[in-house]
Design a protein around this motif. Structure first.
Motif, short mmCIF file in Angstrom:
data_model
loop_
_atom_site.label_atom_id
_atom_site.label_comp_id
_atom_site.label_asym_id
_atom_site.label_seq_id
_atom_site.Cartn_x
_atom_site.Cartn_y
_atom_site.Cartn_z
N GLY A 166 0.83 -1.21 0.00
CA GLY A 166 0.00 0.00 0.00
C GLY A 166 0.86 1.25 0.00
N ASN A 167 0.40 2.29 0.70
CA ASN A 167 1.18 3.53 0.77
C ASN A 167 2.46 3.32 1.56
N ILE A 168 3.56 3.86 1.05
CA ILE A 168 4.85 3.71 1.74
C ILE A 168 5.78 4.84 1.34
N LYS A 169 6.52 5.31 2.31
CA LYS A 169 7.59 6.28 2.07
C LYS A 169 8.88 5.57 2.46
N ARG A 170 9.67 5.18 1.47
CA ARG A 170 10.81 4.30 1.74
C ARG A 170 12.11 4.90 1.22
N ASP A 185 18.22 5.99 -2.78
CA ASP A 185 16.90 6.33 -3.31
C ASP A 185 15.90 6.63 -2.20
N PHE A 186 15.06 7.62 -2.48
CA PHE A 186 13.95 7.98 -1.61
C PHE A 186 12.70 8.01 -2.49
N ASP A 187 11.68 7.21 -2.15
CA ASP A 187 10.47 7.13 -2.97
C ASP A 187 9.23 7.17 -2.09
N ILE A 188 8.17 7.76 -2.65
CA ILE A 188 6.86 7.77 -1.99
C ILE A 188 5.89 7.10 -2.95
N ALA A 189 5.28 6.01 -2.51
CA ALA A 189 4.36 5.24 -3.35
C ALA A 189 2.98 5.23 -2.71
N GLY A 190 1.95 5.37 -3.54
CA GLY A 190 0.57 5.33 -3.06
C GLY A 190 -0.21 6.56 -3.49
N HIS A 191 -1.40 6.68 -2.96
CA HIS A 191 -2.31 7.76 -3.35
C HIS A 191 -2.29 8.86 -2.29
N PRO A 209 3.61 14.55 -2.61
CA PRO A 209 4.82 13.71 -2.58
C PRO A 209 5.94 14.25 -3.47
N ASP A 210 5.57 14.81 -4.63
CA ASP A 210 6.58 15.34 -5.56
C ASP A 210 7.39 16.45 -4.90
N SER A 211 6.69 17.36 -4.23
CA SER A 211 7.39 18.48 -3.61
C SER A 211 8.25 18.01 -2.44
N GLU A 212 7.80 16.97 -1.70
CA GLU A 212 8.63 16.48 -0.59
C GLU A 212 9.89 15.80 -1.11
N CYS A 213 9.78 15.05 -2.22
CA CYS A 213 10.98 14.43 -2.80
C CYS A 213 11.99 15.49 -3.21
N LEU A 214 11.50 16.56 -3.80
CA LEU A 214 12.41 17.65 -4.18
C LEU A 214 13.02 18.30 -2.94
N ALA A 215 12.22 18.45 -1.87
CA ALA A 215 12.74 19.02 -0.63
C ALA A 215 13.82 18.13 -0.03
N LYS A 245 -4.86 -2.04 -12.19
CA LYS A 245 -4.40 -1.51 -10.92
C LYS A 245 -3.20 -0.59 -11.14
N VAL A 246 -3.22 0.58 -10.51
CA VAL A 246 -2.14 1.56 -10.67
C VAL A 246 -1.67 2.00 -9.30
N THR A 247 -0.36 1.99 -9.09
CA THR A 247 0.23 2.50 -7.85
C THR A 247 1.13 3.69 -8.20
N PRO A 248 0.66 4.93 -7.97
CA PRO A 248 1.48 6.10 -8.31
C PRO A 248 2.74 6.13 -7.44
N CYS A 249 3.84 6.55 -8.06
CA CYS A 249 5.12 6.64 -7.33
C CYS A 249 5.88 7.88 -7.78
N VAL A 250 6.66 8.43 -6.87
CA VAL A 250 7.57 9.51 -7.21
C VAL A 250 8.79 9.35 -6.32
N GLY A 251 9.96 9.66 -6.85
CA GLY A 251 11.18 9.44 -6.07
C GLY A 251 12.33 10.29 -6.51
N VAL A 252 13.42 10.18 -5.75
CA VAL A 252 14.65 10.88 -6.07
C VAL A 252 15.83 9.98 -5.73
N SER A 253 16.88 10.05 -6.53
CA SER A 253 18.08 9.23 -6.30
C SER A 253 19.30 10.14 -6.28
#
Length: 822
Positions: free
Chosen positions: A462-466, A492-498, A504-510, A686-694
């Motif tokens: 489900g939702n996860i910030k990993r 890597d830092f990724d946020i997956a879920g709704h 989530p995009d702005s937090e990854c950039l932060a 089924k779709v699981t949105p994700c955004v991340g930074v490496s």
């Protein structure tokens, strides 16, 4: 089973030979077991052919082994040495430029066999071959190019045939398909033919192997049998020619050395006959000298005579044509292998000989004979001072991840090959494949993102910030000076879920901004764009949909090449019209401060009523607002030329770059939104949105190391402990251990000398050299009183304190326990 047992018993008793034709084999078997046990069925004929093919492929595998083909080819290289150099088999040609596993392996064996040879030319003495020698040299130089692939084709066929031989057959009515065995054997036959023709060409023979195109198992077995016999004969002929050349060269050198020795003896005799004009009769040469002077002269004379005797012995050994002569002329490799291949009746079907050759190559390549070990291309060793820098970087990065509430996961370093392929576009060719390990096709992970997508699909979290810190592998051409390796870490830092739109995009950039701001690497910036905005620009400019990806890859080069060159590529190489390319140029050269760029694009109406562009611009507006609230917008540049990760990014995309003033000097991270990647591993719909930074940690290591060298005048040495425990006097090792234990219990890094009675002056010098800031010193008197001395090396102060107060005193001087350090 009973039939098999009877046949084995008969073979063990008297030995049996069975015909290869089906009726003859049935008759022979029934005769051996004394009964009509076996009938002439279709599967019998097939089993006979498969058995023949299995045996022949095993023979081909032995003959094509790197311990047979390559050493024999090396003998031809020795024979043709005046026309080629070792550069023909260099790591540049067979690793960096042509990283085929089999080619690399063969080239390595040839380099090992030819190392130290005086017969192989240098670049200064290289001659150009003429006539038939040109063909011989061509095939000798290119041997790795066909040895490796041919060997792998044969080995692969052996594996296939092993499976085929162990498959269960159906009943009489079942159709027995031969396509698998025929395809495998056809590949092996091609490899054997290539090896035969290569070996024949290296010795200038016109004999070639033409196996045709067998279409049945029986004809394939006949063709393989003929080809294997030709390969054995060709290699034995090549080995004999090479060994004859070695004998010829040894005889030639022996004759030359004997001629020199004879000439030297002649000159000595002539000098003896004419007398020595400097001789002074019977006068004592040591007259007037002391015994010490006389002893010194005699000692030097004896040393000189011993050296001369050793030199003469070495010359005699060379002249005798033994191992010493072999090594001095042909190098260690040929000297080691020649005795095995030079037998009068060389037989490459002799299992003992094949085992000896395999052991010799293994010993030569293991480094036991002469090879200097090296680090694999594209990898590196980390020295202790470099590890300290790496740990500092990881500590900073991990701290940022944890304070944002991320949890850590880990995944296997290898995945199923099907998990990775097709996810990286053109870069899929950079994936490291692993050898088959029991039925599963595996590959080393290329990044941490695709394994994370597989992780989400498999574990349904489900939702996860990993976050994930681990090594990844890419079969790329490394550039070590720029921090580009084949094995490297990713963080890597990724946020997956709704979640809420663009949150989530702005937090990854932060997170990216906080990490790069905390790392000691100097100035940085983050370029930001939106994948759908890029697609909208190309659509508005009139680029056909099937060319979006190829045009985007050209646009992405704008950070390295001028627009004029990118425009030329679009028009001349990609097939765009000039006016379409010019319209693209009006957009992609735009970049700047986020709000200024946003307002300019909106007010200028550049996107018209294009829905994709409007949605993307709204995403960016929200993102800029959130980044402004987190005080991170100052690091962002809105850049319409950014076009990374085209195969899976679906929303915002960003890239972090190291800056020198206003100039970009290298990428140090990146990321974006990838909403569709996880769905590739999930059920339809089924779709699981994700955004991340490496974070590009290897580049960060390089920048941190460069910065530290500048600050410390070229050195990156830093103390690995805060305190060095020493003693003044003898038999105080126990006291040093006791004091060290007190510090360790308080989590203060400390160590003591492993010598029993080290000199204090050497201990102080050691601490100064390693830049250890403090020393704790105990003497006999301090030990009796429960005290010790604390020496501050930086401030050059010293005080005597009670052992019970030692930790408090050191902490007061700035020594922090490890648990309190970042």
């Amino acid at each position: 089973q009973a039939l098999a047992e009877k046949l084995v018993d008969a073979a063990n008793a008297d030995g049996i030979r069975l015909p290869v034709d089906s009726p003859g084999l049935v008759s022979a078997v029934n005769s051996v077991v004394e009964g009509s046990v076996l009938e002439d069925k279709p599967y019998v004929s097939r089993a006979v052919s498969l058995a023949r093919l299995g045996v022949l492929l095993a023979q081909a595998r032995s003959l094509s082994a790197k311990s047979v083909c390559d050493p024999i080819s090396a003998l031809s290289a020795e024979r043709l040495g005046q026309y080629l150099t070792l550069d023909a088999f260099s790591t540049t040609n067979y690793d960096e430029l042509r990283p085929h596993r089999g080619c690399v392996e063969s080239a390595s064996v040839l380099r090992t066999c030819l190392a130290g040879s005086t017969m192989v030319a240098s670049s200064k003495t290289l001659k150009q071959p003429e006539g038939s020698d040109a063909t011989c040299v061509k095939y000798a130089k290119s041997a790795p190019q066909y040895h490796g692939p041919a060997r792998e084709a044969i080995a692969s066929a052996c594996k296939t045939m092993e499976l085929e031989l162990n498959c269960s057959e159906g009943g009489d009515a079942a159709e027995l398909d031969d396509s698998i065995a025929l395809l495998a054997c056809a590949s092996a036959l091609g490899g054997i033919t290539t090896l035969v023709n290569g070996s024949s060409s290296r010795i200038g023979s016109d004999s070639k192997c033409d196996a045709g195109s067998p279409s049945t198992l029986s004809t394939m077995a006949n063709a393989l049998e003929s080809a294997v016999e030709q390969l054995k004969a060709a290699l034995e002929s090549e080995a004999k020619l090479g060994c004859d050349y070695v004998v010829s060269e040894l005889s030639k050198r022996e004759a030359e050395l004997k001629a020199k020795e004879a000439e030297k003896a002649k000159r000595t005799a002539e000098r003896a006959g004419s007398g020595n004009p400097n001789q002074k009769g019977d006068k004592d040469e040591f007259a007037g000298m002391t015994e010490a002077q006389k002893a010194k002269i005699l000692k030097k004379r004896a040393e000189k005579e011993a050296k001369a005797a050793a030199k003469a012995k070495a010359k005699k050994a060379k002249a005798a044509g033994g191992e010493a002569a072999l090594s001095s002329i042909f190098g260690t490799g040929t000297a080691f292998l020649y005795p095995l291949l030079s037998g009068k009746d060389l037989d490459l079907s002799n299992s003992a000989l094949l085992e000896s050759l395999e052991g010799a190559i293994e010993k030569l390549q293991s480094g036991g004979m002469q090879r200097k070990p090296k680090v694999a291309l594209g990898t590196r060793d980390y020295l202790p001072e470099q590890m300290a820098i790496r740990q500092q970087a990881f500590s900073i990065i991990r701290r940022v991840f944890l304070r944002h509430g991320a949890v850590e996961i880990d995944t296997p370093v290898f995945e199923l090959k099907e998990t990775l392929t097709g996810k990286y576009g053109e870069d899929s060719k950079l994936i490291y494949d692993l050898a088959d390990q029991g039925g599963e096709m595996l590959a080393l992970r290329y990044d941490l993102t695709v394994p994370f997508a597989r992780f989400l699909a498999v574990n349904s979290v489900g939702n996860i910030k990993r976050f994930h810190i681990g090594k990844v592998y890419r079969r790329d051409r490394p550039v070590m000076s720029k921090g580009r390796y084949r094995e490297f870490y990713q963080c890597d830092f990724d946020i997956a879920g709704h979640y809420g739109r663009m949150v989530p995009d702005s937090e990854c950039l932060a997170v990216a901004c906080e990490i790069l701001d905390a790392l000691p690497i100097g100035d940085f910036g983050i370029k930001l764009n939106h994948r759908r905005l890029l697609d909208a620009i190309l659509d508005i400019c009139g680029v056909p949909a099937d060319k979006f990806r190829t045009i985007c890859s050209a646009v992405d080069k704008l950070d390295k090449e001028p627009w004029s060159e990118v425009r030329r590529e679009m028009v001349e190489d990609k097939g765009l019209t000039v006016d379409v390319a010019d319209r693209i140029g009006e957009f992609v050269v735009l970049k700047g401060e986020p709000w200024a760029m946003y307002n300019s694009l909106i007010e200028g109406g550049k996107f018209g009523d294009h829905k994709g562009a409007a949605d993307a611009m709204e995403d960016l507006r929200i993102c800029f607002t959130y980044l402004e609230a987190m005080d991170k917008l100052k690091f962002i540049s809105f850049d319409l030329s950014l076009a990374r990760g085209l195969d899976y990014y679906t929303g915002v995309i960003y890239e972090a770059v190291c800056m020198n003033g206003n100039t970009q000097v290298g990428s140090i991270g990146g990321g974006g939104r990838y909403d569709n990647l996880v769905s590739m591993f999930q059920e339809a719909g089924k779709v699981t949105p994700c955004v991340g930074v490496s974070v590009g940690i290897e580049r960060v290591f390089t920048l941190m190391e460069e910065r530290l060298r500048k600050e410390q005048g070229g050195s990156i040495k830093r103390p690995n402990v805060k305190v060095l425990v020493a003693s003044a006097g003898e038999n105080l090792l126990h006291e040093r251990m006791r004091l060290a234990r007190v510090l360790w219990d308080a989590n203060i890094s400390a160590e003591f000398s492993q010598q029993e009675n080290p000199k204090l002056k050497f201990e102080i010098a050691n601490a100064l050299d390693r830049q250890i800031p403090f020393m704790v010193i105990s003497g006999e008197e301090e030990a009796r009183e429960g005290k010790c001395k604390v020496k501050d090396l930086a401030n050059r102060t010293e005080e005597t304190v009670a052992v019970s107060d030692l930790v408090t005193i050191l902490c007061g001087k700035g020594v922090a326990p490890l648990i309190l350090q970042p």
